[in-house]
Design a protein around this motif. Structure first.
Motif, PDB file in Angstrom:
ATOM      1  N   GLU A  55     -38.909  27.579  16.675  1.00  0.00           N
ATOM      2  CA  GLU A  55     -37.588  27.935  16.139  1.00  0.00           C
ATOM      3  C   GLU A  55     -36.479  27.362  17.013  1.00  0.00           C
ATOM      4  O   GLU A  55     -35.470  26.868  16.495  1.00  0.00           O
ATOM      5  CB  GLU A  55     -37.436  29.461  16.045  1.00  0.00           C
ATOM      6  CG  GLU A  55     -38.268  30.098  14.970  1.00  0.00           C
ATOM      7  CD  GLU A  55     -38.276  31.619  15.055  1.00  0.00           C
ATOM      8  OE1 GLU A  55     -38.223  32.254  13.986  1.00  0.00           O
ATOM      9  OE2 GLU A  55     -38.327  32.167  16.186  1.00  0.00           O
ATOM     10  N   ASP A 108     -35.888  23.738  16.388  1.00  0.00           N
ATOM     11  CA  ASP A 108     -35.056  23.559  15.194  1.00  0.00           C
ATOM     12  C   ASP A 108     -33.588  23.860  15.483  1.00  0.00           C
ATOM     13  O   ASP A 108     -32.701  23.141  15.018  1.00  0.00           O
ATOM     14  CB  ASP A 108     -35.545  24.453  14.055  1.00  0.00           C
ATOM     15  CG  ASP A 108     -36.874  24.008  13.476  1.00  0.00           C
ATOM     16  OD1 ASP A 108     -37.275  22.834  13.689  1.00  0.00           O
ATOM     17  OD2 ASP A 108     -37.529  24.829  12.798  1.00  0.00           O
ATOM     18  N   MET A 109     -33.333  24.909  16.251  1.00  0.00           N
ATOM     19  CA  MET A 109     -31.956  25.296  16.569  1.00  0.00           C
ATOM     20  C   MET A 109     -31.242  24.222  17.390  1.00  0.00           C
ATOM     21  O   MET A 109     -30.055  23.964  17.190  1.00  0.00           O
ATOM     22  CB  MET A 109     -31.945  26.629  17.335  1.00  0.00           C
ATOM     23  CG  MET A 109     -32.389  27.815  16.510  1.00  0.00           C
ATOM     24  SD  MET A 109     -32.734  29.282  17.511  1.00  0.00           S
ATOM     25  CE  MET A 109     -31.086  29.761  17.998  1.00  0.00           C
ATOM     26  N   ALA A 163     -27.774  27.590  22.297  1.00  0.00           N
ATOM     27  CA  ALA A 163     -28.562  28.139  21.181  1.00  0.00           C
ATOM     28  C   ALA A 163     -28.983  29.579  21.447  1.00  0.00           C
ATOM     29  O   ALA A 163     -29.165  30.366  20.511  1.00  0.00           O
ATOM     30  CB  ALA A 163     -29.792  27.263  20.933  1.00  0.00           C
TER      31      ALA A 163
END
Length: 72
Positions: free
Chosen positions: A26, A29-30, A59
């Protein structure tokens, strides 16, 4: 960057990621990095460039503070 300071920074980022229950994928992706990049950074297989370190901190809702030491 001296190694103890670098390791402390990485450990702080890992702790923040885990506290927020964000997976490494995740976070990839961020940040906008390729899959598996965060995992490589966290285990020390690779070192992120300064820009990506700031993206990583951002992030997670944090920032990296820069200090200077005056020469005597």
């Amino acid at each position: 960057m001296n190694e103890p300071a670098y390791e402390k920074l990485i450990n702080s980022l890992i702790k923040a990621r885990k506290k927020q229950h964000i997976s490494q994928h995740e976070l990839d992706d961020m940040i906008g990095t390729s899959s598996g990049q965060v995992a490589k950074w966290e285990v020390g297989a690779r070192k992120p460039r300064a820009f990506l370190l700031t993206c990583w901190a951002d992030a997670l809702g944090g920032y990296i503070k820069f200090y200077t030491h005056e020469k005597k």
